[in-house]
Design a protein around this motif. Structure first.
Motif, PDB file in Angstrom:
ATOM      1  N   VAL A  83       0.975  -1.144   0.023  1.00 35.52           N
ATOM      2  CA  VAL A  83       0.060   0.008  -0.066  1.00 35.52           C
ATOM      3  C   VAL A  83       0.805   1.201   0.131  1.00 35.52           C
ATOM      4  O   VAL A  83       0.869   2.139   0.973  1.00 35.52           O
ATOM      5  N   PRO A  84       1.767   1.281  -0.948  1.00 37.24           N
ATOM      6  CA  PRO A  84       2.482   2.790  -1.124  1.00 37.24           C
ATOM      7  C   PRO A  84       1.869   3.840  -0.808  1.00 37.24           C
ATOM      8  O   PRO A  84       2.235   4.808  -0.436  1.00 37.24           O
ATOM      9  N   GLU A  85       0.515   3.875  -1.578  1.00 39.15           N
ATOM     10  CA  GLU A  85      -0.044   5.006  -1.617  1.00 39.15           C
ATOM     11  C   GLU A  85      -0.554   5.642  -0.272  1.00 39.15           C
ATOM     12  O   GLU A  85      -1.029   6.767   0.035  1.00 39.15           O
ATOM     13  N   PHE A  86      -0.413   4.760   0.764  1.00 39.60           N
ATOM     14  CA  PHE A  86      -1.003   5.161   2.167  1.00 39.60           C
ATOM     15  C   PHE A  86      -0.081   5.356   3.185  1.00 39.60           C
ATOM     16  O   PHE A  86      -0.128   5.633   4.410  1.00 39.60           O
ATOM     17  N   ILE A  87       1.296   5.360   2.967  1.00 45.00           N
ATOM     18  CA  ILE A  87       2.415   5.464   3.844  1.00 45.00           C
ATOM     19  C   ILE A  87       3.139   6.460   3.619  1.00 45.00           C
ATOM     20  O   ILE A  87       2.983   6.987   2.375  1.00 45.00           O
ATOM     21  N   PRO A  88       4.024   6.976   4.518  1.00 44.31           N
ATOM     22  CA  PRO A  88       5.150   8.231   4.324  1.00 44.31           C
ATOM     23  C   PRO A  88       6.011   7.639   3.128  1.00 44.31           C
ATOM     24  O   PRO A  88       6.169   6.444   2.852  1.00 44.31           O
ATOM     25  N   PRO A  89       6.718   8.476   2.360  1.00 37.35           N
ATOM     26  CA  PRO A  89       7.797   8.241   1.417  1.00 37.35           C
ATOM     27  C   PRO A  89       8.744   7.233   2.215  1.00 37.35           C
ATOM     28  O   PRO A  89       9.245   7.403   3.242  1.00 37.35           O
ATOM     29  N   THR A  90       9.245   6.066   1.744  1.00 36.04           N
ATOM     30  CA  THR A  90       9.863   5.045   2.263  1.00 36.04           C
ATOM     31  C   THR A  90      10.861   4.173   1.444  1.00 36.04           C
ATOM     32  O   THR A  90      10.611   4.019   0.313  1.00 36.04           O
ATOM     33  N   LEU A  91      12.026   3.896   2.131  1.00 37.70           N
ATOM     34  CA  LEU A  91      12.987   3.202   1.398  1.00 37.70           C
ATOM     35  C   LEU A  91      13.381   2.175   2.431  1.00 37.70           C
ATOM     36  O   LEU A  91      13.310   2.031   3.713  1.00 37.70           O
ATOM     37  N   CYS A  92      13.426   0.852   1.745  1.00 35.96           N
ATOM     38  CA  CYS A  92      13.410  -0.579   2.446  1.00 35.96           C
ATOM     39  C   CYS A  92      15.014  -0.968   2.137  1.00 35.96           C
ATOM     40  O   CYS A  92      15.497  -1.213   0.790  1.00 35.96           O
ATOM     41  N   PHE A  93      15.649  -1.478   3.199  1.00 35.52           N
ATOM     42  CA  PHE A  93      17.196  -1.782   2.819  1.00 35.52           C
ATOM     43  C   PHE A  93      17.577  -2.667   3.869  1.00 35.52           C
ATOM     44  O   PHE A  93      16.824  -2.928   4.892  1.00 35.52           O
ATOM     45  N   THR A  94      18.811  -3.361   3.780  1.00 35.95           N
ATOM     46  CA  THR A  94      19.480  -4.216   4.771  1.00 35.95           C
ATOM     47  C   THR A  94      20.586  -3.594   5.566  1.00 35.95           C
ATOM     48  O   THR A  94      21.030  -2.516   5.215  1.00 35.95           O
ATOM     49  N   GLY A  95      21.070  -3.946   6.536  1.00 36.43           N
ATOM     50  CA  GLY A  95      22.374  -3.562   7.164  1.00 36.43           C
ATOM     51  C   GLY A  95      23.394  -3.665   6.372  1.00 36.43           C
ATOM     52  O   GLY A  95      24.337  -2.603   6.379  1.00 36.43           O
TER      53      GLY A  95
END
Length: 417
Positions: free
Chosen positions: A118-130
């Motif tokens: 649901v990208p349209e309902f969340i804040p701008p987001t980046l997903c990543f790993t350590g």
């Protein structure tokens, strides 16, 4: 009596989960240390089979189960009230042939999974790993717009542990330094999310999904001090910005439909920016932590153990569940308030004094002798919770005294304005 193993329970839940499961015909077995709890929570746990283990230490939990076969003997299911434990719970269920949470709820314990759906309902987001953070491959500039900077969180953690704020203009080095400072950087593959910081009011939406139908129970207005949630007003529909209620509900329904969630409770949290809600935590498959169950019970004239029985069994699709509690129409229940109080400076707790003859429910979160962080540092700053009719709580909270090694302290809290 068949057993249900419980991994992940808070102080309020511990007061009612034993009666909730027994009323449904199951004997609870807790992977928890009663000495880590206080008051009624500790008393109720000591009436059950408990196996002390740190629920945050995956290896220790798995080792305990391997070394103590009596825990899983005659057990039919394993569950819990903390969504971030669902992946471990699902692993245990598969290993020992037990019923566990809905696989969809397990997937949705990851903020990255929610962001993808649901990208349209969340804040701008980046997903990543350590690993990516260590390689300086995560640039906050790619997560825009973010006029107030960014928030860094472990992708599988519902509370503030490991969270940090990054100023506007921060770069890849700042991301890595923030990850390293949490102490979680040693887990190279650990998933993280970086989101635009939304600094507006916080609301939660409580409800559940069953039989293809999404049931909305109530909104709650949450009060915060920095990283700590310190209060909850329920119901709070009247405090929502105009038009926000439908957008919040649309976000939940969209997440349910796209994920394929069949049944389970949700505690979806939204931060508001100029009246627009952003989903920041989905919390699928369980009720909200803290005193939400007591607030719902008081507001709707229900038994908190009955509510938790429905929560736990609805979260185990293969077990079966009876009719849901008779919740009143959304927003029509009586006004309840809960303060999750602490002390401003933190310190070692000797005891807590609550008003004699008060009408409110009190839950001490930490046992006497425990040390708490200052309010604002996350859940580690909570000493206790005072919950009841809004007018009574507002009157009684001022008389709560926390006795510490540095002398008596007034409870620190802030109202959900």
């Amino acid at each position: 009596m068949k057993k249900v193993i419980v991994l992940g329970v808070d102080a309020t839940g511990a007061k009612y989960v034993p009666r909730a499961l027994r009323s449904a015909g199951y004997e609870p077995v807790f992977l928890a240390d009663p000495d880590a709890f206080a008051g009624q929570a500790a008393d109720r746990l000591r009436e059950c089979a408990c196996f002390p283990v740190d629920p945050d230490e995956r290896a220790a939990v798995l080792r305990l189960l391997a070394e103590e076969p009596s825990i899983t003997e005659d057990a039919v299911a394993i569950t819990g009230l903390h969504g971030e434990k669902f992946p471990l719970i699902a692993e245990i269920a598969a290993t020992y042939g037990l019923h566990g949470p809905d696989p969809v709820a397990v997937r949705l314990s990851s903020k990255g999974e929610v962001a993808a759906l649901v990208p349209e309902f969340i804040p701008p987001t980046l997903c990543f790993t350590g690993v990516q953070a260590a390689r300086l491959a995560v640039d906050p500039a790619a997560c825009a717009p973010a006029p107030s900077g960014h928030v860094l969180k472990p992708a599988g953690q519902a509370v503030a542990r490991g969270a940090a704020r990054l100023r506007r203009g921060a770069g890849p080095v700042d991301v890595w330094n923030a990850v390293a400072a949490t102490g979680l950087s040693r887990y190279a593959a650990h998933p993280w999310v970086l989101q635009a910081d939304i600094s507006g009011p916080l609301f939660s939406l409580e409800g559940y999904v069953c039989g293809g139908r999404t049931v909305f129970i109530d909104f709650a207005r949450r009060g915060r001090v920095a990283w700590s949630e310190v209060s909850s007003l329920l119901p709070a529909e009247r405090r929502l910005p105009r038009g926000a209620e439908e957008r919040c509900k649309t976000a939940v329904v969209t997440l349910v439909e796209r994920s394929g969630l069949g049944q389970g409770y949700f505690h979806c949290e939204f931060l508001f920016d100029d009246g627009r809600p952003y989903l920041i935590d989905a919390d699928i498959g369980h009720l909200g932590r803290t005193a939400v169950v007591e607030q719902l019970a008081l507001s709707h004239g229900l038994d908190p153990a009955g509510i938790l029985a429905h929560v736990l069994l609805l979260g185990l699709p293969a077990v079966g569940v009876g009719p849901g509690p008779a919740y009143r129409p959304q927003g029509s229940g009586s006004s309840t308030l809960s303060y999750y109080y602490g002390i401003e400076t933190g310190g070692r707790i000797l005891s807590v004094t609550v008003p004699e003859g008060g009408r409110c429910l009190h839950t001490q979160v930490v046992p006497d002798g425990a040390r708490v962080s200052p309010v604002g540092c996350g859940d580690a700053g909570r000493v206790g919770m005072l919950t009841g009719p809004a007018s009574d709580v507002a009157r009684e909270i001022g008389t709560v005294v926390v006795h510490t090694t540095d002398g008596p302290r007034r409870a620190a809290w802030v109202a959900p304005t």
